[in-house]
Design an enzyme around this catalytic site. Structure first.
Site, short mmCIF file in Angstrom:
data_model
loop_
_atom_site.label_atom_id
_atom_site.label_comp_id
_atom_site.label_asym_id
_atom_site.label_seq_id
_atom_site.Cartn_x
_atom_site.Cartn_y
_atom_site.Cartn_z
N LYS A 281 2.48 -19.93 -5.26
CA LYS A 281 3.47 -19.49 -4.26
C LYS A 281 3.86 -20.68 -3.38
O LYS A 281 2.99 -21.44 -2.96
CB LYS A 281 2.88 -18.38 -3.38
N GLU A 368 -0.29 3.15 -3.41
CA GLU A 368 -0.13 4.15 -2.35
C GLU A 368 -0.70 5.51 -2.77
O GLU A 368 -1.27 6.23 -1.93
CB GLU A 368 1.36 4.29 -1.98
N ARG A 396 5.98 7.11 -2.86
CA ARG A 396 5.20 7.00 -4.09
C ARG A 396 4.11 8.08 -4.16
O ARG A 396 3.70 8.51 -5.22
CB ARG A 396 4.48 5.64 -4.11
C1 TPP Z 1 5.32 0.40 -3.82
C2 TPP Z 1 5.36 -0.86 -3.02
N1 TPP Z 1 4.36 -1.12 -2.13
C3 TPP Z 1 4.39 -2.26 -1.40
C4 TPP Z 1 5.40 -3.16 -1.55
C5 TPP Z 1 5.48 -4.39 -0.66
N2 TPP Z 1 5.38 -5.62 -1.48
C6 TPP Z 1 6.45 -6.34 -1.82
S1 TPP Z 1 6.08 -7.66 -2.73
C7 TPP Z 1 4.45 -7.31 -2.66
C8 TPP Z 1 3.47 -8.21 -3.32
C9 TPP Z 1 3.77 -8.42 -4.74
O1 TPP Z 1 2.83 -9.29 -5.27
P1 TPP Z 1 3.03 -9.84 -6.71
O2 TPP Z 1 3.45 -8.75 -7.63
O3 TPP Z 1 1.82 -10.59 -7.09
O4 TPP Z 1 4.28 -10.81 -6.58
P2 TPP Z 1 4.35 -12.26 -5.91
O5 TPP Z 1 5.12 -12.09 -4.65
O6 TPP Z 1 2.98 -12.73 -5.64
O7 TPP Z 1 5.07 -13.08 -6.89
C10 TPP Z 1 4.21 -6.15 -1.93
C11 TPP Z 1 2.90 -5.59 -1.64
C12 TPP Z 1 6.41 -2.84 -2.47
N3 TPP Z 1 7.46 -3.64 -2.65
N4 TPP Z 1 6.36 -1.72 -3.19
#
Ligand code: TPP
Length: 684
Positions: A281, A368, A396
């Protein structure tokens, strides 16, 4: 002219040679840093996915080949090379391009996203449709290690491994969700990565041992025990293989040449293939690499230092901060309180709770549904769980709220941050529906504070209801009101009269209460006095206040930052009907039957008449609407011009305006007198 300026679509990209591709990767990073430093947005994940995005669009024949991004917050490089370069600096702004993938925006965005963990299921659906239609294109899903912790992703994997369709899943593993990734799946992926290092170390150690004649054999024995122990580390991806995938990786996700060759070689693999790539990241921008949490979503920052540009004016505390502090205060007094987040410790403020009371804070990952049922389980054992989840993400877990909490009447508290218009993240992130989808369950108590001070009291109250209880509050700062030192318990189902007035009444909920009061003040200056009630509760409603203010012929306005369909205003209308009150004229202000676009909160609130001026305008129009007096206005004016007497004018009005309408006019307590007086004169 940069290379990026020549890329209008991936077709142009495919004309570049490898050296130029490297150059383009640099330009894309530069562009993202430059734009996000000015206007804010998702950041670290986008810098981390540049090479992966270029390699995919270079090798795959997009848009015919379908690339599905999970969540979509990391689609900036994709947007820059799929025709949105020139509008890129409008990203997440009102009227500008979206911060997520949107089919409405581009044929390269094959599936809308915003919520996590959907890509595998969507891509599998696309692949199965392709096969049924007997067509031949490739389907790729890109999912992060965080999103892979979501139940939906695992359900998708489960079916994909079983169906054996041609489908490539790229696991973009940066060991981060928004915060540090958590859970056993994350541990498993780490094991694979560490296993690589272990393999290398093992080979080295073996070579050294062979050179020590006497003890060498013994040491070999030990190493083989260790090999058993680390079996899953040494054979990476066993879990995925056992689920029916071919697993390859882990690979360096920043080695562009390698990725291109890898995709070329595997793009036509005929079955479910999981490609595990490791990325960082914030890659390429040191301040973001060093602060991966900060780098998820950022406000404008200084490029040289990486420091966020601070506003010079001091602002009131955010609802999230007040929630977080109050919860810690309450939990310190009550050992039964436990706090749960679904991968949002920072966004919900539970990070601080985790520091203060680590053994009572649980981050369950992007899960969730699990979070809610987990809370239900704890509540059966007398604990007081609070699930802090953004309003939109609790959707969700709709069934879990119903089946694992509400139906058993378990006292779980749902702290719904980002209730209402969330802003730049747009339609997938606005918390518009919670009032509508939670109040329908028997046993639920639903409340929303008018300001940050009331939030404190409501949080205390929510642990005392003995029922499932939701507490919704908006994104952003409070109103800067004075804060009471002592926490108070509020009477459940009781509202608060903010202001009296006779022309009508506004029932407002949550953060719309103060704007409604301001609207009433604007109207008062125009000589129209409306009452304002802070309902506090969406459920149960305050029957006493409803009966007091919703008298026959009353004009009742409701204001909510939520969906009109099924929301707070609907609840008031239903209650009025249940109480047998008739002849009420309603006007509801809120979000109509459409999706709210992205943009700044104040801009969107103004668009939906949810600010003081908007409310005043709507109330003004409503009080005048359908008014016979209004219609007759030109004629009355003409009579005055002709020198008609007051008595003549009164008679004219009485003959033409129905009695119930006269009763609704300001000063209607004297209407009887006026009406009888007029009737006598008119009938003479
Ligand atoms: C259902 C849901 N819960 C929480 C989120 C908030 N959220 C957005 S991105 C993220 C992290 C995603 O991590 P990852 O899939 O590893 O992607 P990265 O940003 O590390 O590339 C979260 C928790 C979301 N978008 N959707």
């Amino acid at each position: 002219m940069t290379l990026l300026d020549t890329i209008n679509s991936p077709k142009d990209l495919r004309k570049l040679d490898r050296k130029q591709l490297h150059e383009l990767a640099g330009e894309i990073r530069h562009r993202i840093i430059e734009v996000v430093s000015r206007i804010g947005g998702h950041f670290g994940g986008n810098l981390g996915i540049v090479e992966l995005t270029l390699a995919l669009h270079y090798v795959f024949n997009t848009p015919r080949d379908q690339i599905v991004f999970d969540t979509g917050h990391q689609s900036y490089p994709h947007k820059l090379i799929t025709g949105r370069r020139d509008t890129f600096d409008t990203i997440r702004m009102h009227g500008g391009i979206s911060g997520f993938c949107k089919r409405e925006e581009s044929e390269y965005d094959v599936f809308n996203a915003g919520h996590a963990s959907t890509s595998i299921s969507a891509a599998l659906g696309i692949a199965v449709a392709r096969d049924i239609k007997d067509e031949n294109y490739r389907v790729v899903a890109i999912i992060g290690d965080g999103a892979l912790s979501g139940g939906l992703a695992l359900e998708g994997l489960n079916q994909a491994g079983h169906l054996k369709r041609k489908l490539m899943i790229i696991l973009n593993d940066n060991d981060m969700s928004i915060s540090t990734n958590v859970g056993a799946m994350s541990g498993y992926l780490n094991g694979i990565i560490k296993g690589q290092a272990y393999n290398q170390a093992k080979d080295l150690a073996k070579g050294m041992m062979d050179r020590i004649p006497l003890v060498g054999g013994k040491l070999h024995g030990m190493a083989s025990d260790m090999e058993q122990l680390f079996k899953h580390m040494i054979v990476p991806g066993t879990l995925f293989e056992e689920l029916g995938f071919k697993y390859i990786g882990p690979y360096d996700g920043h080695d562009l040449d390698f990725l291109i060759d890898l995709f070329e070689k595997n793009k036509d693999y005929n079955g479910p293939l999981l490609v595990h790539v490791i990325t960082k990241k914030g890659k390429g921008y040191t301040p973001a690499e060093n602060r991966p949490i900060w780098s998820h979503g950022v406000s404008p920052f200084d490029i040289d230092s990486g420091d966020v540009v601070k506003s010079t004016k001091s602002s009131p505390p955010s609802y999230t901060a007040v929630f977080s502090e109050t919860l810690i205060e309450l939990a310190k007094r009550d050992p039964k309180i436990v706090a749960i987040t679904a991968a949002m410790p920072d966004g919900t403020g539970l990070d601080k709770f985790g520091k203060a009371l680590p053994e009572r804070m649980f981050d369950v990952g992007i899960a969730e549904e699990h979070a809610v049922t987990f809370c239900g389980g704890m509540a059966t054992q007398g604990m007081k769980p609070i699930a802090a989840i953004y309003s939109t993400f609790l959707q969700r877990a709709f069934d879990q709220v119903f089946h694992d909490v509400a139906i058993m009447d378990l006292p779980v508290v749902f702290a719904l941050d980002r209730g209402g218009i969330a802003g730049a993240d747009g339609p997938t992130h606005h918390g518009i529906y919670d009032m509508a989808y939670l109040r329908i369950f028997p046993n639920m108590i639903c409340m929303a504070p008018k300001d940050e001070n009331e939030l404190r009291h409501m949080l205390k109250t929510s642990f005392e209801t003995g029922h499932p209880t939701s507490l919704r509050y908006p994104r952003g700062n409070g109103f800067g009101v004075a804060m009471d030192a002592e926490l108070q318990s509020l009477p459940v189902g009781k509202g608060e009269v903010m202001r009296e007035g006779e022309a009508g009444v506004i029932f407002a909920i949550g953060n719309e209460v103060w704007p409604a009061v301001q609207a009433a003040e604007i109207l008062a200056k125009e000589g129209v006095e409306v009452a304002v009630v802070n309902a506090r509760f969406i459920k149960p409603l305050d029957d006493e206040l409803i009966t007091r203010y919703c008298r026959p012929f009353a004009r009742v306005i409701t204001v909510e930052e939520g969906s009109l369909a099924g929301g707070f205003g609907s609840a008031i209308m239903e209650r009025v009907q249940q109480l047998g009150i008739r002849d009420i004229q309603f006007h509801r202000i809120g979000i109509p039957d459409e999706y709210v676009h992205h943009g700044a909160q104040d801009v969107l609130r103004a668009q939906y008449d949810l600010d003081a001026n908007g409310i005043a305008k709507r109330v003004r129009e409503f009080l005048r609407s359908g008014s016979k007096t209004e219609e007759l206005d030109p004629e009355v004016r003409a009579m005055i011009a002709r020198g008609a007497t007051e008595g003549e004018i009164a008679q004219f009005i009485f003959r033409n305006v129905p009695e119930e309408e006269l009763r609704k006019l300001p000063g209607s307590d004297r209407v009887d007198e006026v009406v009888y007086g007029l009737r006598r004169t008119a009938t003479k």
